[in-house]
Design a protein around this motif. Structure first.
Motif, PDB file in Angstrom:
ATOM      1  N   THR A   3       0.064  -5.607   3.665  1.00 10.70           N
ATOM      2  CA  THR A   3       0.877  -4.549   4.279  1.00 10.70           C
ATOM      3  C   THR A   3       1.641  -5.064   5.493  1.00 10.70           C
ATOM      4  O   THR A   3       1.133  -5.894   6.248  1.00 10.70           O
ATOM      5  N   CYS A  14       0.813  -1.225   0.000  1.00 11.13           N
ATOM      6  CA  CYS A  14       0.000   0.000   0.000  1.00 11.13           C
ATOM      7  C   CYS A  14       0.845   1.273   0.000  1.00 11.13           C
ATOM      8  O   CYS A  14       0.839   2.049  -0.952  1.00 11.13           O
ATOM      9  N   ASP A  15       1.615   1.473   1.115  1.00 14.11           N
ATOM     10  CA  ASP A  15       2.358   2.727   1.239  1.00 14.11           C
ATOM     11  C   ASP A  15       3.534   2.721   0.253  1.00 14.11           C
ATOM     12  O   ASP A  15       4.331   1.787   0.240  1.00 14.11           O
ATOM     13  N   TRP A  41      -0.414   4.897  -2.083  1.00 16.38           N
ATOM     14  CA  TRP A  41      -0.354   6.235  -1.477  1.00 16.38           C
ATOM     15  C   TRP A  41       1.003   6.442  -0.817  1.00 16.38           C
ATOM     16  O   TRP A  41       1.787   5.512  -0.662  1.00 16.38           O
ATOM     17  N   HIS A  42       1.217   7.708  -0.483  1.00 16.47           N
ATOM     18  CA  HIS A  42       2.360   8.150   0.326  1.00 16.47           C
ATOM     19  C   HIS A  42       1.776   8.778   1.552  1.00 16.47           C
ATOM     20  O   HIS A  42       1.262   9.903   1.445  1.00 16.47           O
ATOM     21  N   GLY A  43       1.831   8.133   2.696  1.00 19.21           N
ATOM     22  CA  GLY A  43       1.216   8.744   3.876  1.00 19.21           C
ATOM     23  C   GLY A  43      -0.247   9.041   3.594  1.00 19.21           C
ATOM     24  O   GLY A  43      -1.039   8.123   3.373  1.00 19.21           O
ATOM     25  N   ASN A  77       2.440  -2.968   7.771  1.00 22.33           N
ATOM     26  CA  ASN A  77       2.022  -2.039   8.830  1.00 22.33           C
ATOM     27  C   ASN A  77       1.267  -2.802   9.923  1.00 22.33           C
ATOM     28  O   ASN A  77       0.183  -3.324   9.682  1.00 22.33           O
TER      29      ASN A  77
END
Lengths: 301, 301
Positions: free
Chosen positions: A57, A25-26, A30-32, A59
């Motif tokens: 992810t 994902c990141d 997206w970026h942040g 995360n």
């Protein structure tokens, strides 16, 4: 050598070939808090072509449920059962692979995401966000009671890492027989606020160093994460592609699982990491500048 | 093979041979707040024989001045100029070896000892015990201003280690050109309250992992510490003995400096570490159970 994708025919070929698309994902979508241009359109294109879409992810600060909130906030369609995070995979590992007995507990160095996923899997835990462990007060062994039921220490990214947590985890790992050392993932850094900050691997590093041994790591590139996905959905690895921005997590993860791999250059990896004298030994099957590049197919149709 | 000392003649021989005696402290002279039996009498014996006595500690949480307070509290005679700590050695390294320009600063991950020794050497610093950095509040790059004058990051044991300190140190080490990564020492653990806790090496481990490189380490077993001692006092390495309880710090330190070495078994090292199949490759010249064993000489005289 990685194939550079550039023409509409290149992207159309990719769409034809792969029926399951796994996305980091990141750095990819997206970026942040800023969407990568075209990410939504490309995901919509995949869904319109009946592709299976999976988000993978590392995360671990968020559970799948709260990670879904991130998709919602950015306007990206996603369903909780399409999201696989390293906190979830770690919880599944503890309950289903380690088969930690129900009367045992996990000592957590990590944030809410880890706790929520453990709870969801019916695993008892301590530490984590417990205010008693979120402290900079001095730690003394004299005031510490070893809980003999702690059978594992699980380390994820923890922005409230402190000496009390490290000391307690170290006691469990050295004094409780067979206590297992687990990490949600080993990312050295992660992108935040336009720069890089120390990642989950840096949070488990003090224990790794003090113990002189490495944790079992669950997230990408470990195959444990893919085992979790396999347990929930059917996919043919030869018709699956992993899209990511990091060679040593995303691309290696795909390769370890026998998937094809597509590297995008919107995140951690730069051109110099894949070509020339400083190139990595991890070579993706395909490279494109951005996931948004696949829009050319939609436009061509 | 290490020579086992046991008879009065063995100890008398040692006293005759060595004129400078360097001691590690914790695990050799005391355990936390408890003196090792006979330590005071043996130090008195050495002083009565006109031996030079030096204390060499990796403990960087205290400056030499405040470490002297520990000797005083335990009733052990010691003078500040006999005490060499890794915080002091690190400060001397920054000012005299690195020759950090006066307008540059050190970002400190560490406690008062490091700050006091840097101040004593006239080195400017930030971080450390600054309340702004002793926090579990979230860290954001948006609120962070990179100080271009930070020319080194110095990591010691820091019981108030937190994510803000790690993030700031990481920014300096990745964004300030030529910023030097230093560690007071790399001890994986240290003895406290009847057990072991993660040591200074565990505190620098997150940065080591995130950066993918190791710090320059100043304390034992590095020769930097001995260079500091050499700069202050004269001693003949062939007539100097290092007494310690740790093979990979104290004994290796002595060996790296061309000193003789005496291992005591009152601290970290156990019999199994020096004999049998699990023995270390680091072999001291001499072994005795406890520094107190040397009392036999006093008794025999």
């Amino acid at each position: 050598m990685a194939a550079r994708l550039s023409s509409a025919a290149d992207y159309e070929g990719l769409l034809d070939k792969y029926e399951t698309w796994m996305f980091d994902c990141d750095g990819v979508l997206w970026h942040g808090d800023r969407l990568i241009d075209g990410a939504i359109q490309v995901l919509d294109l995949l869904r319109s072509r009946k592709k299976k879409v999976i988000f993978v992810t590392n995360n671990a600060t968020k559970s799948r449920k709260s990670y879904k909130g991130k998709f919602d906030a950015l306007g990206v369609e996603a369903h909780v059962d399409e999201i696989y995070g390293s906190a979830y995979a770690a919880a599944v590992y503890v309950s289903s692979v380690m088969k930690l007995p129900k009367d045992k507990k996990v000592y957590v160095i990590g944030q809410k995401g880890v706790e929520e996923e453990l709870a969801e899997e019916g695993v008892s835990f301590l530490g984590g966000t417990d205010p008693a462990d979120v402290t900079l007060a001095p730690f003394s062994l004299d005031d510490f009671t070893l809980d003999p039921d702690v059978g594992a220490v699980l380390c994820g990214l923890d922005m409230q890492i402190n000496y009390t947590k490290l000391c307690k985890a170290f006691q469990y790992l050295t004094r409780n027989p067979d206590c297992v050392f687990l990490a949600t993932n080993e990312d050295s850094t992660y992108p935040a606020g336009g720069g890089l900050l120390p990642g989950a691997g840096a949070i488990s590093a003090p224990l790794r160093y003090a113990l002189g041994r490495d944790p079992i790591s669950i997230g990408k590139p470990a195959s444990t994460m893919l085992d979790c996905i396999k347990a929930k959905i059917n996919f043919d690895p030869t018709r699956t592609i992993m899209v990511g921005d990091r060679l040593n997590t995303d691309i290696l993860f795909g390769q370890n699982g026998g998937l094809s791999t597509l590297l995008v250059l919107t995140g951690i990896t730069a051109e110099a990491d894949i070509s020339g004298p400083t190139a990595s030994s991890i070579v993706p099957d395909f490279v494109t500048q951005s996931i948004g590049d696949l829009r050319v197919v939609a436009a061509a149709n």
